[in-house]
Motif scaffolding. Structure first.
Motif, short mmCIF file in Angstrom:
data_model
loop_
_atom_site.label_atom_id
_atom_site.label_comp_id
_atom_site.label_asym_id
_atom_site.label_seq_id
_atom_site.Cartn_x
_atom_site.Cartn_y
_atom_site.Cartn_z
N GLY A 158 -35.72 -24.57 44.25
CA GLY A 158 -35.65 -25.65 43.29
C GLY A 158 -36.88 -25.76 42.41
N PHE A 159 -37.99 -25.10 42.79
CA PHE A 159 -39.17 -25.13 41.94
C PHE A 159 -38.92 -24.22 40.74
CE2 PHE A 159 -43.33 -23.52 40.57
CZ PHE A 159 -43.97 -24.74 40.31
N SER A 160 -39.11 -24.74 39.54
CA SER A 160 -38.80 -23.98 38.33
C SER A 160 -39.95 -23.03 37.99
CB SER A 160 -38.52 -24.90 37.15
OG SER A 160 -38.31 -24.11 35.98
N LEU A 161 -39.76 -21.76 38.32
CA LEU A 161 -40.78 -20.76 38.01
C LEU A 161 -40.94 -20.59 36.51
CD1 LEU A 161 -39.82 -18.09 40.70
CD2 LEU A 161 -41.71 -19.73 40.80
N ARG A 162 -39.85 -20.61 35.76
CA ARG A 162 -39.94 -20.43 34.30
C ARG A 162 -40.70 -21.58 33.65
NH1 ARG A 162 -34.46 -17.48 32.15
NH2 ARG A 162 -34.71 -15.70 33.54
N GLU A 163 -40.40 -22.81 34.08
CA GLU A 163 -41.14 -23.96 33.54
C GLU A 163 -42.61 -23.84 33.86
OE1 GLU A 163 -40.12 -28.13 34.42
OE2 GLU A 163 -38.06 -27.52 33.97
N SER A 164 -42.92 -23.46 35.06
CA SER A 164 -44.29 -23.30 35.48
C SER A 164 -45.01 -22.26 34.64
CB SER A 164 -44.34 -22.89 36.96
OG SER A 164 -45.65 -22.55 37.32
N VAL A 165 -44.38 -21.13 34.40
CA VAL A 165 -45.00 -20.07 33.59
C VAL A 165 -45.21 -20.56 32.15
CG1 VAL A 165 -44.63 -17.78 32.58
CG2 VAL A 165 -44.31 -18.16 35.03
N GLY A 166 -44.29 -21.36 31.63
CA GLY A 166 -44.47 -21.93 30.29
C GLY A 166 -45.72 -22.80 30.24
N GLY A 167 -45.91 -23.63 31.26
CA GLY A 167 -47.11 -24.48 31.33
C GLY A 167 -48.37 -23.66 31.49
N LEU A 168 -48.27 -22.61 32.27
CA LEU A 168 -49.43 -21.73 32.50
C LEU A 168 -49.80 -20.99 31.21
CD1 LEU A 168 -51.46 -20.66 34.52
CD2 LEU A 168 -49.74 -19.05 35.33
N ARG A 169 -48.81 -20.57 30.47
CA ARG A 169 -49.08 -19.93 29.16
C ARG A 169 -49.82 -20.90 28.25
NH1 ARG A 169 -43.90 -16.96 26.67
NH2 ARG A 169 -45.32 -17.05 24.91
N ASP A 170 -49.37 -22.16 28.22
CA ASP A 170 -50.05 -23.16 27.40
C ASP A 170 -51.50 -23.34 27.86
OD1 ASP A 170 -47.77 -23.60 25.88
OD2 ASP A 170 -47.14 -25.35 27.05
N ALA A 171 -51.70 -23.47 29.17
CA ALA A 171 -53.06 -23.68 29.72
C ALA A 171 -53.99 -22.52 29.41
CB ALA A 171 -52.97 -23.92 31.22
N ALA A 172 -53.44 -21.31 29.34
CA ALA A 172 -54.25 -20.13 29.10
C ALA A 172 -54.42 -19.81 27.62
CB ALA A 172 -53.63 -18.93 29.82
N GLY A 173 -53.86 -20.63 26.74
CA GLY A 173 -53.96 -20.37 25.31
C GLY A 173 -52.97 -19.32 24.84
#
Length: 178
Positions: A158-173
């Motif tokens: 149930g943890f959204s890996l795709r959503e997480s990667v989207g947030g991580l992309r934002d955090a990393a610029g």
């Protein structure tokens, strides 16, 4: 390393390096090298293997015929290399119970590295330990020359890996990178 509180710690590797490979290129290089050394390449689906009375390995597999049907085949070999992924069918047969080992699901995206003038530092490999990135694993931002691998993993259903990667992309610029 990036902590849950966003504290960042550099861990320089003086005189060393972090080795990463581009699997699209590296895997084919390995296959070609094996064939040059005498291996016979087959594109097929592994079914099972057995050993005969001389301890020779007999591999059973299915290969697609020209008409699209699957054809059962066997081959005798001195070695069987189970390079068929994290949930390897070869490993499951070699190591009974291996299918019950704990594992995480992982997801990553490969994006174009932004221009040097951006806030992204293409000389760093970042590892994130943060609940929003993964509740039980970690996330990563690994540069590969012109591209960057951004990913995470989790065993939690149930943890959204795709959503997480989207947030991580934002955090990393890298939020707007293709």
């Amino acid at each position: 390393m990036v902590s849950p509180s966003d504290q960042q710690v550099d861990m320089p590797i003086d005189g060393g390096f972090v080795g990463m490979v581009d699997r699209d290129v590296f895997d084919e290089w390995l296959r070609t090298r094996a064939a040059e050394a005498g291996a016979k390449r087959r594109t097929a689906t592994f079914k099972r293997f057995e050993r005969d009375e001389t301890d020779t390995t007999i591999v059973h597999y299915e290969e697609r015929a020209a008409d699209g049907t699957m054809v059962a085949k066997t081959v005798r070999t001195r070695a069987l290399i189970g390079a068929d992924g994290a949930l390897s069918a070869v490993a499951r047969q070699c190591f009974p119970g291996s299918d019950r080992l704990p594992y995480v699901f992982a997801y990553h995206e490969i994006v174009r590295a932004p221009p040097v003038a951006s806030s992204f530092d293409g000389t760093r490999c970042d590892v994130y330990y943060r609940g929003s990135v993964s509740p039980d694993f970690y996330g990563w931002v690994f540069p590969h020359g012109d591209t960057v691998s951004v990913g995470t993993g989790s065993a939690r259903k149930g943890f959204s890996l795709r959503e997480s990667v989207g947030g991580l992309r934002d955090a990393a610029g890298l939020g707007t990178s293709e």
